[in-house]
Design an enzyme around this catalytic site. Structure first.
Site, PDB file in Angstrom:
ATOM      1  N   ASP A 131      -9.215   6.597  -1.597  1.00 11.98           N
ATOM      2  CA  ASP A 131      -8.136   7.312  -2.284  1.00 11.98           C
ATOM      3  C   ASP A 131      -8.694   7.917  -3.572  1.00 11.98           C
ATOM      4  O   ASP A 131      -9.905   7.906  -3.804  1.00 11.98           O
ATOM      5  CB  ASP A 131      -6.984   6.364  -2.578  1.00 11.98           C
ATOM      6  CG  ASP A 131      -7.445   5.186  -3.402  1.00 11.98           C
ATOM      7  OD1 ASP A 131      -8.574   5.221  -3.921  1.00 11.98           O
ATOM      8  OD2 ASP A 131      -6.689   4.218  -3.526  1.00 11.98           O
ATOM      9  N   GLU A 142       0.819  -1.214   0.000  1.00  6.93           N
ATOM     10  CA  GLU A 142       0.000   0.000   0.000  1.00  6.93           C
ATOM     11  C   GLU A 142       0.853   1.264   0.000  1.00  6.93           C
ATOM     12  O   GLU A 142       0.517   2.248  -0.645  1.00  6.93           O
ATOM     13  CB  GLU A 142      -0.956   0.009   1.202  1.00  6.93           C
ATOM     14  CG  GLU A 142      -2.075  -1.021   1.116  1.00  6.93           C
ATOM     15  CD  GLU A 142      -2.952  -0.849  -0.121  1.00  6.93           C
ATOM     16  OE1 GLU A 142      -3.009   0.270  -0.666  1.00  6.93           O
ATOM     17  OE2 GLU A 142      -3.566  -1.831  -0.551  1.00  6.93           O
ATOM     18  N   TYR A 200      -6.106   6.517   4.433  1.00  3.06           N
ATOM     19  CA  TYR A 200      -6.215   5.518   3.375  1.00  3.06           C
ATOM     20  C   TYR A 200      -5.493   4.219   3.745  1.00  3.06           C
ATOM     21  O   TYR A 200      -6.073   3.127   3.715  1.00  3.06           O
ATOM     22  CB  TYR A 200      -5.669   6.034   2.027  1.00  3.06           C
ATOM     23  CG  TYR A 200      -5.539   4.886   1.066  1.00  3.06           C
ATOM     24  CD1 TYR A 200      -6.672   4.348   0.478  1.00  3.06           C
ATOM     25  CD2 TYR A 200      -4.315   4.252   0.858  1.00  3.06           C
ATOM     26  CE1 TYR A 200      -6.593   3.226  -0.326  1.00  3.06           C
ATOM     27  CE2 TYR A 200      -4.229   3.134   0.059  1.00  3.06           C
ATOM     28  CZ  TYR A 200      -5.371   2.629  -0.531  1.00  3.06           C
ATOM     29  OH  TYR A 200      -5.298   1.512  -1.300  1.00  3.06           O
TER      30      TYR A 200
END
Length: 356
Positions: A145, A44, A127
């Site tokens: 996002d 991520e 996020y």
DNA sequence: AACACGGGGGA
DNA sequence: TCCCCAGTGTT
């Protein structure tokens, strides 16, 4: 976004359609081999502002070198930056390592599974927190996002400026209601895949969209107009004379950048800011700034490099010095072969081609 | 709320 | 060239 944004939106049918599509069409990605929260986390962070295809080789290399939080925690920062070299936004790597060290020290090496502790880690914002909690720990947390907002600005016909923090917050509020409580992990990843493959920024392939019948923008034929996003201003240009300074042993001078700010702690060839035609002052500037006596040689080329917020224009000059000792401890003489051991930004990797 | 912070790829 | 992208930290 109004109070009736979710009115007449069939949440359970939507969940069913998107999850069914995901089950059949999910992309086979390296970080989807298991639900290891550390792997989810690394992926991520790498994926922030970065395309999947770019990330994949970096992810393999990173996991090979640092398979667990302990390996990353113990690693040398320069080594981590070298592994990250070329990926950009280098503070991501430094924050990740700092956060992983905290996980090892405070949480016995276990990535926290609650919003408070997880979100307090360096580099973990709303996020990333939501992505880890949903994907690795299967909790119904939103992971909103730009990709996510594009998809839902179309589905729900949201015509507000998604660059505003307030609008992102509203999306998160709605997602608590829309996200699947049975399989939040697949739900969030399904939205990511949909945004990457079908609901693309330009020319979305609505004919193949599994949730076409839920999409208000499609119904009105305005999918290409959404999302609404305010323009960002264009980059300022900064000019430098960049120097390939060699001594009589054939070594070249490199310099470590400051520990904060742009390209923090990365290495580069010395750069002299030039506002106008100060070429004659370059030798003086280098003597005063670095304590090095150089003789400017011929121009070797020009390198242009674009960042998100500024442009560099580097006039590259060869230079020579009689010294082989340096006073400044952020400067170093290295051989051409040794250059490989240091992390350089892409702009200065371009300069290495002008060295031979 | 605005700005700093990289790099690559597509139209 | 311009725009896009799986954002976060600082001010």
């Amino acid at each position: 976004m109004s109070e009736n944004t979710l009115q007449s939106f069939n949440i359970s049918r939507f969940q069913e359609d998107i999850l069914d599509w995901y089950e059949k069409n999910k992309r086979d990605l390296p970080w989807r081999q298991d639900q290891d929260p550390y792997k989810v986390w690394v992926s991520e962070i790498m994926l922030q502002q970065t395309k999947v295809d770019t990330v994949i080789p970096y992810f393999y290399k990173f996991m090979d070198k640092y398979p667990t939080v302990y390996d990353l925690a113990e690693a040398d920062e320069q080594d981590v930056l070298k592994t990250w070299e070329g990926l950009g936004y280098y503070s991501r790597a430094r924050n990740l390592q700092s956060a992983v060290r905290e996980v090892v020290e405070k949480y016995d090496g276990v990535v926290p599974n609650n919003p408070e502790e997880l979100g307090s880690l360096k580099g973990v914002g709303s996020y990333t927190r939501g992505a880890i909690l949903s994907i690795a720990y299967n909790q119904p947390e939103p992971a909103v996002d730009g990709n996510f907002m594009r998809v839902f600005s179309r589905i729900l016909k949201v015509e507000e400026d998604i660059s505003k923090a307030k609008v992102k917050k509203l999306f998160e509020d709605y997602m608590y209601e829309i996200i699947s409580k049975e399989d939040p992990s697949s739900f969030n990843q399904a939205i990511m895949d949909l945004g990457a493959t079908i609901c693309t920024p330009k020319s979305p392939m609505c004919m193949f969209c599994p949730v076409q019948e839920h999409c208000r923008a499609y119904a009105e034929g305005i999918e290409e107009e959404l999302p609404i996003k305010s323009k960002k201003k264009k980059q300022k240009v900064k000019r430098y004379v960049a120097l390939l300074v060699r001594n009589e042993k054939g070594q070249v001078i490199i310099e470590q950048r400051p520990e904060s700010g742009l390209l923090a702690n990365l290495w580069q060839f010395p750069m002299v800011p030039v506002d106008n035609l100060e070429l004659l002052h370059v030798e003086n500037w280098v003597r005063k700034e670095y304590g090095v006596e150089i003789d400017l040689d011929e121009k070797r080329g020009n390198v242009k490099h674009v960042f998100s917020h500024l442009k560099w224009n580097l006039d590259v000059y060869a230079a020579s010095t009689k010294q082989d000792v340096l006073e400044n401890d952020r400067l170093r003489f290295v051989t051409i072969e040794e250059l490989d051991e240091y992390p350089f930004p892409v702009s200065h990797q371009k300069m290495m081609d002008l060295l031979k």
